[in-house]
Design a protein around this motif. Structure first.
Motif, PDB file in Angstrom:
ATOM      1  N   PHE A  74      -6.165   9.564   0.525  1.00  0.00           N
ATOM      2  CA  PHE A  74      -5.360   8.679  -0.318  1.00  0.00           C
ATOM      3  C   PHE A  74      -6.013   7.303  -0.289  1.00  0.00           C
ATOM      4  O   PHE A  74      -6.362   6.801   0.785  1.00  0.00           O
ATOM      5  CB  PHE A  74      -3.919   8.589   0.187  1.00  0.00           C
ATOM      6  CG  PHE A  74      -3.098   7.619  -0.603  1.00  0.00           C
ATOM      7  CD1 PHE A  74      -2.922   6.309  -0.165  1.00  0.00           C
ATOM      8  CD2 PHE A  74      -2.546   7.989  -1.814  1.00  0.00           C
ATOM      9  CE1 PHE A  74      -2.198   5.398  -0.920  1.00  0.00           C
ATOM     10  CE2 PHE A  74      -1.813   7.094  -2.573  1.00  0.00           C
ATOM     11  CZ  PHE A  74      -1.643   5.806  -2.125  1.00  0.00           C
ATOM     12  N   ALA A  85     -12.193   6.679  -5.047  1.00  0.00           N
ATOM     13  CA  ALA A  85     -10.838   6.412  -4.516  1.00  0.00           C
ATOM     14  C   ALA A  85      -9.961   7.633  -4.763  1.00  0.00           C
ATOM     15  O   ALA A  85     -10.154   8.364  -5.741  1.00  0.00           O
ATOM     16  CB  ALA A  85     -10.241   5.193  -5.221  1.00  0.00           C
ATOM     17  N   HIS A  86      -9.040   7.890  -3.845  1.00  0.00           N
ATOM     18  CA  HIS A  86      -8.055   8.967  -3.989  1.00  0.00           C
ATOM     19  C   HIS A  86      -8.671  10.363  -3.997  1.00  0.00           C
ATOM     20  O   HIS A  86      -8.126  11.295  -4.613  1.00  0.00           O
ATOM     21  CB  HIS A  86      -7.205   8.766  -5.251  1.00  0.00           C
ATOM     22  CG  HIS A  86      -6.255   7.603  -5.160  1.00  0.00           C
ATOM     23  ND1 HIS A  86      -5.517   7.310  -4.031  1.00  0.00           N
ATOM     24  CD2 HIS A  86      -5.936   6.649  -6.061  1.00  0.00           C
ATOM     25  CE1 HIS A  86      -4.790   6.231  -4.252  1.00  0.00           C
ATOM     26  NE2 HIS A  86      -5.019   5.793  -5.465  1.00  0.00           N
ATOM     27  N   HIS A 159       0.630  11.214  -7.398  1.00  0.00           N
ATOM     28  CA  HIS A 159       0.647   9.784  -7.753  1.00  0.00           C
ATOM     29  C   HIS A 159       1.357   9.571  -9.111  1.00  0.00           C
ATOM     30  O   HIS A 159       0.744   9.104 -10.065  1.00  0.00           O
ATOM     31  CB  HIS A 159      -0.817   9.332  -7.829  1.00  0.00           C
ATOM     32  CG  HIS A 159      -1.056   7.871  -7.894  1.00  0.00           C
ATOM     33  ND1 HIS A 159      -0.594   7.056  -8.887  1.00  0.00           N
ATOM     34  CD2 HIS A 159      -1.769   7.051  -7.072  1.00  0.00           C
ATOM     35  CE1 HIS A 159      -1.000   5.818  -8.685  1.00  0.00           C
ATOM     36  NE2 HIS A 159      -1.703   5.778  -7.608  1.00  0.00           N
ATOM     37  N   TRP A 236       4.249   1.631  -6.695  1.00  0.00           N
ATOM     38  CA  TRP A 236       3.162   0.785  -7.200  1.00  0.00           C
ATOM     39  C   TRP A 236       3.388   0.370  -8.638  1.00  0.00           C
ATOM     40  O   TRP A 236       3.762   1.196  -9.489  1.00  0.00           O
ATOM     41  CB  TRP A 236       1.816   1.532  -7.125  1.00  0.00           C
ATOM     42  CG  TRP A 236       0.657   0.738  -7.659  1.00  0.00           C
ATOM     43  CD1 TRP A 236       0.205  -0.476  -7.207  1.00  0.00           C
ATOM     44  CD2 TRP A 236      -0.190   1.089  -8.779  1.00  0.00           C
ATOM     45  NE1 TRP A 236      -0.855  -0.907  -7.978  1.00  0.00           N
ATOM     46  CE2 TRP A 236      -1.122   0.024  -8.940  1.00  0.00           C
ATOM     47  CE3 TRP A 236      -0.265   2.181  -9.627  1.00  0.00           C
ATOM     48  CZ2 TRP A 236      -2.114   0.045  -9.917  1.00  0.00           C
ATOM     49  CZ3 TRP A 236      -1.237   2.205 -10.618  1.00  0.00           C
ATOM     50  CH2 TRP A 236      -2.154   1.134 -10.749  1.00  0.00           C
TER      51      TRP A 236
HETATM   52  O1  TA6 Z   1      -1.014   4.213  -5.214  1.00  0.00           O
HETATM   53  C1  TA6 Z   1      -1.324   2.859  -5.352  1.00  0.00           C
HETATM   54  C2  TA6 Z   1      -2.833   2.698  -5.439  1.00  0.00           C
HETATM   55  O2  TA6 Z   1      -3.452   3.077  -4.224  1.00  0.00           O
HETATM   56  C3  TA6 Z   1      -3.126   1.247  -5.805  1.00  0.00           C
HETATM   57  O3  TA6 Z   1      -3.728   0.546  -4.750  1.00  0.00           O
HETATM   58  C4  TA6 Z   1      -4.048   1.382  -7.036  1.00  0.00           C
HETATM   59  O4  TA6 Z   1      -5.386   1.408  -6.643  1.00  0.00           O
HETATM   60  C5  TA6 Z   1      -3.561   2.701  -7.611  1.00  0.00           C
HETATM   61  O5  TA6 Z   1      -3.378   3.540  -6.475  1.00  0.00           O
HETATM   62  C6  TA6 Z   1      -4.419   3.310  -8.701  1.00  0.00           C
HETATM   63  O6  TA6 Z   1      -5.615   3.797  -8.167  1.00  0.00           O
HETATM   64  P1  TA6 Z   1      -6.709   4.401  -9.212  1.00  0.00           P
HETATM   65  O7  TA6 Z   1      -7.874   4.797  -8.369  1.00  0.00           O
HETATM   66  O8  TA6 Z   1      -6.052   5.574  -9.892  1.00  0.00           O
HETATM   67  O9  TA6 Z   1      -6.982   3.291 -10.200  1.00  0.00           O
END
Ligand code: TA6
Length: 291
Positions: A74, A85-86, A159, A236
């Motif tokens: 995450f 990311a993610h 998400h 968020w």
């Molecule tokens: O879930 C919140 C978060 O971690 C924020 O910090 C922001 O980065 C959001 O996710 C969206 O992430 P992404 O990589 O989909 O733009």
């Protein structure tokens, strides 16, 4: 695979198959790219999931809106900033494993597993399935299994981007008294007082396994959001400045959505032993408010 009557697969965009669902109880769309629930419209309601008008619907790209499947980590990669990311499964092409329906819902299961490519991101053997039950409610379950010989740790999230009339008027109930970390500020924990309201950028991780209710007085409806397999709830909204830095989100769109994420994140790191699995589930019900 034979699809049930309410499900068809389209490829209006080349190399970008989308499952189109048109059932008496609900309609919706699920992209095979990322096993991404893009749309859910329960019968008699307005769309529940937000989708950015600037979302990039291209293979290998994350979709801004709907329900991104964040796994096996995450947020930013814990050690390597070069990593996406993610996690990486939200940009992989998944396959249809099951597609069936009954009078009240459509059930879709998508699957993906480790490969030489995934091993360049994460050196473990795994299989993952996303179970989607779409009808008057939406229930999404990420089932991940350790198909290797060594234990691995994971974090992740469903998400979910929820459609709201104006994020500045909504309130989120069910987190009162819960400790949270605001990722924009210091990592210290602070207690939530009363409902969560959005009047600035909010990027919070709550230590909670509780259901929440998103109250949208302007749209005269509430979302009841339950979950399983998760001890962290992320709330968020990017607000004004961060929205300007997101190329796949129009600057003026930030009031139209709120993310409520069923997560394994922060201190909620899950260890999966060989042959074991973890289920992360989120269920959304919609209720009309009678003024
Ligand atoms: O879930 C919140 C978060 O971690 C924020 O910090 C922001 O980065 C959001 O996710 C969206 O992430 P992404 O990589 O989909 O733009």
């Amino acid at each position: 695979m034979t699809l049930p009557p309410s499900v068809r697969i389209t490829e209006e965009l080349s190399e970008y198959p989308i499952l189109e669902i048109d059932h008496p109880a609900a309609s919706g769309r699920i992209a095979l790219n990322g096993a991404h629930v893009m749309e859910w419209i329960p019968e008699g309601h307005d769309p529940v999931l937000f989708m950015s008008m600037a979302a990039q619907l291209e293979p290998g790209k994350a979709i801004r809106g709907g329900i991104p499947v964040c796994w096996p980590w995450f947020g930013p990669h814990p050690r390597d900033t070069a990593m996406p990311a993610h996690g990486f499964v939200r940009t992989m092409m998944w396959k249809v494993d099951v597609a069936r329906e009954n009078d009240s819902e459509v059930e879709i299961v998508l699957k993906v597993q480790d490969s030489a490519e995934t091993k360049t991101y994460w050196p473990h053997a795994f299989s993952a399935r996303l179970h989607v039950r779409m009808g008057a409610f939406l229930e999404v379950t990420l089932q991940v299994a350790n198909t290797g010989t060594a234990a691995w740790d994971m974090t992740g999230a469903l998400h979910t981007y929820l459609n709201v009339e104006d994020v500045r008027q909504i309130s989120v109930h069910g987190l009162h008294g819960t400790q949270y970390v605001e990722s924009r500020l210091s990592p210290e924990k602070r207690p939530q007082h009363g409902p969560v309201v959005i009047d600035q950028e909010v990027d919070r991780l709550y230590a909670s396994d509780a259901p929440v209710i998103v109250h949208d007085p302007a749209w005269k409806r509430e979302f009841i959001i339950e979950k399983g397999g998760s001890l962290a709830t992320v709330v968020w909204n990017p607000w004004i400045e961060k929205s300007k830095r997101l190329a796949d989100l129009p600057d003026e769109a930030y009031p139209e959505f709120l993310c409520i994420e069923a997560a394994n994140a922060g201190e909620d790191v899950v260890t999966v032993m060989p042959g074991q699995e973890h289920l992360l589930m989120q269920r959304i019900d919609v209720r009309k408010l009678h003024a």
